[in-house]
Design a protein around this motif. Structure first.
Motif, mmCIF file in Angstrom:
data_model
loop_
_atom_site.group_PDB
_atom_site.id
_atom_site.type_symbol
_atom_site.label_atom_id
_atom_site.label_comp_id
_atom_site.label_asym_id
_atom_site.label_seq_id
_atom_site.Cartn_x
_atom_site.Cartn_y
_atom_site.Cartn_z
ATOM 1 N N GLU A 221 -58.180 18.039 -11.348
ATOM 2 C CA GLU A 221 -58.846 18.637 -10.190
ATOM 3 C C GLU A 221 -58.403 17.920 -8.927
ATOM 4 O O GLU A 221 -58.289 16.699 -8.916
ATOM 5 C CB GLU A 221 -60.370 18.486 -10.315
ATOM 6 C CG GLU A 221 -61.080 18.850 -9.020
ATOM 7 C CD GLU A 221 -62.594 18.687 -9.072
ATOM 8 O OE1 GLU A 221 -63.179 18.710 -10.170
ATOM 9 O OE2 GLU A 221 -63.173 18.539 -7.988
ATOM 10 N N GLU B 172 -59.782 15.635 -15.297
ATOM 11 C CA GLU B 172 -61.121 16.228 -15.471
ATOM 12 C C GLU B 172 -61.603 16.065 -16.914
ATOM 13 O O GLU B 172 -60.961 15.428 -17.734
ATOM 14 C CB GLU B 172 -61.066 17.717 -15.091
ATOM 15 C CG GLU B 172 -61.709 18.043 -13.756
ATOM 16 C CD GLU B 172 -63.203 17.764 -13.733
ATOM 17 O OE1 GLU B 172 -63.850 17.803 -14.799
ATOM 18 O OE2 GLU B 172 -63.732 17.481 -12.640
ATOM 19 N N GLU C 32 -59.559 23.274 -9.825
ATOM 20 C CA GLU C 32 -59.424 22.746 -11.182
ATOM 21 C C GLU C 32 -58.424 23.621 -11.941
ATOM 22 O O GLU C 32 -58.415 24.843 -11.766
ATOM 23 C CB GLU C 32 -60.773 22.768 -11.915
ATOM 24 C CG GLU C 32 -61.766 21.765 -11.371
ATOM 25 C CD GLU C 32 -63.052 21.698 -12.198
ATOM 26 O OE1 GLU C 32 -63.688 20.645 -12.174
ATOM 27 O OE2 GLU C 32 -63.414 22.687 -12.858
ATOM 28 N N HIS D 250 -57.961 13.867 -9.837
ATOM 29 C CA HIS D 250 -58.397 13.106 -11.006
ATOM 30 C C HIS D 250 -58.242 13.937 -12.277
ATOM 31 O O HIS D 250 -58.118 15.162 -12.219
ATOM 32 C CB HIS D 250 -59.843 12.631 -10.848
ATOM 33 C CG HIS D 250 -60.852 13.739 -10.782
ATOM 34 N ND1 HIS D 250 -61.297 14.269 -9.604
ATOM 35 C CD2 HIS D 250 -61.494 14.416 -11.757
ATOM 36 C CE1 HIS D 250 -62.176 15.221 -9.854
ATOM 37 N NE2 HIS D 250 -62.313 15.340 -11.151
HETATM 38 MG MG MG Z 1 -64.476 19.009 -11.311
#
Ligand code: MG
Ligand code: GLU
Length: 454
Positions: A201, A194, A143, A192
């Motif tokens: 992430e 986050e 992340e 995607h």
């Molecule tokens: Mg995550």
């Protein structure tokens, strides 16, 4: 011996020819130190063999360079002495712009592994698992927050957590990231938007522990390269902006013995076999001791809050995102098979050391025959304190001083990974505590927002 040497010679020569054909001029070799920062040396391609065989010089203080460019000297790490940074040519990757990258390890001048080299420690733990008949696979999640080059927040249209909006708003960056990762041979599984504004992430597929950690390092380098190309930076701070969610660096692992998975096919809860249960038991029992390796930085503790899916509660549960150990069942929806996710790890940790300490606890649990603690099925935050006490669930410490004091005093951590790495980690993290003593949470987050960026 001679055969090994000549096989090595021809592997180096072959690698050099391939890199030359790919237009590589410079080879960068990295190591990650106790602060979780990535240090490097680079050589012209013609020096590939020297970088691999005799290595380049690195002062012992490389282990204890701090996040503000200082040095946290210890009794044994002083300005005197020298180490060798040697690259592993098996891990070479071609980057863009005439550069190649390889993971490195640190050795003493006599050729012995440096005891505070985290990559060497992870290889040792993997070797111990192997000797005991176990094979581990590790899968990492990354992340990060996209920020302006100076670290300040980017202007953005309204942010939808897990929304399609972020994927479209940052599509040029994301397209490039995917294409560079592909070009480098790194199979990103999915990406995607986050929860946090401009936070993304992606996950990497399972691999052997050292290889998986190496891939995290080069993936972070690539994120940094692509972010710069789009006039941004990527923050790998655990908490870049206070008062909101932070970034985790969750680690998944699975274990096999004699070809059988230890987290499925058995008669325990969710099919967990006794040794798999002992591994989870070892992690739950030892997690506070190794928290200094996983969540030890000055910003780590403030990320570990209930309700942020950082796994702040010390317990385990099926698909439980508030548990420090989340269990993922086997089945159609999980093609990688049953595995365990340690959620508390954050990106300011040394990725090699985080894996080494988690897997060492799992092995210790199996060796000592620990039992699987009772599962916590719901959100522990919704239980009353009494109910949590009865379920034997507690909140992990979020205090940087307490986390590091526990590591310093831990006979378990010292026994499993050695004094050198514990002392180096304690030294750099206490240094962070000293330089931050007068900073407000906002100043702290801002000052170190780019400290773990590559
Ligand atoms: Mg995550
Ligand atoms: N950002 C959360 C963390 O700090 C994790 C969110 C998620 O489960 O993906 O660990």
């Amino acid at each position: 011996m001679t055969e090994i040497a000549s096989a090595d010679e021809s592997a180096v020569a072959k690698a050099q020819r391939e890199l030359e054909a790919a237009g590589v001029r410079t080879v960068i070799g990295t190591v990650v130190n106790a602060s979780g920062i990535t240090l490097a040396k680079s050589v012209p391609l013609a020096r590939l063999k020297a970088f691999h065989q005799s290595g380049m010089g690195a002062a012992p203080v490389w282990h204890v360079f701090t996040i503000d460019g200082g040095i946290a000297f210890t009794d044994s790490i002083t300005p005197v002495g020298d180490m060798r940074l040697k690259i592993d040519i098996g891990g070479l990757r071609v980057l863009q712009g005439g550069r190649a990258w390889a993971p490195g390890s640190l050795f003493e001048q006599d050729g012995a592994a440096s005891p505070a080299c985290a990559r060497g420690l992870l290889a040792d733990v993997d070797g111990s698992l192997d000797e005991a008949g176990y094979q581990a696979l590790v899968g990492h999640e990354l992340e990060f927050f996209l920020v302006a080059p100076d670290g300040s927040a980017l202007e953005t249209a309204p942010w939808v957590p897990y929304g399609a909006t972020g994927l479209l708003d940052r599509s040029e960056f994301l397209d490039d990231l995917l294409s560079v990762l592909n070009h480098t041979g790194i199979p990103m599984e999915q990406i995607h938007a986050e929860y946090g504004r401009n936070q993304f992430e992606f996950s990497l597929p399972p691999a052997s522990p050292v290889q998986a950690a190496d891939t995290v390092v080069v993936a972070k380098i690539i994120v940094g390269i692509v972010a710069r190309a789009h006039s941004m930076q990527a923050s790998f701070s655990p908490l870049p902006f206070p008062g909101t969610v932070g970034s985790g660096a969750h680690q998944h692992f699975s274990l096999h013995k004699n070809g059988l998975p230890l987290f499925s096919g058995g008669s325990g809860p969710h099919g967990i076999r006794p040794e798999g249960g002992a591994a989870i038991g070892g992690i739950i029992a030892g997690l506070p001791d190794i928290q200094g390796f996983l969540t030890g930085s000055i910003l780590s503790g403030s990320r570990l809050a209930p309700g942020t899916w950082s796994g702040a509660y010390l317990c385990w549960g099926l698909e439980n995102r508030e548990a420090s150990v989340r269990f993922l069942n086997e089945g159609n929806s999980n093609p990688h098979g049953a595995n365990v996710e340690v959620k508390i790890v954050d990106p300011s940790a040394n990725v090699y050391l985080a894996s080494a300490s988690i897997l060492a606890l799992a092995l210790d649990g199996m060796r000592t025959g620990r039992s699987l603690p009772a599962e916590v099925p719901g959100d522990p935050g919704r239980l009353s304190e009494d109910e949590r006490d009865r379920a034997n669930v507690r909140l992990l410490s979020g205090s940087p001083t307490a986390i590091i004091d526990t590591l310093d005093k831990s006979r378990l951590a010292r026994g499993l990974l050695g004094d050198a790495i514990v002392d180096a980690t304690v030294a750099v993290r206490r240094y962070e505590q000293r330089i931050s003593a007068d900073l407000s949470p906002g100043e702290l987050a801002e000052r170190f927002r780019l400290s773990w960026s590559i």
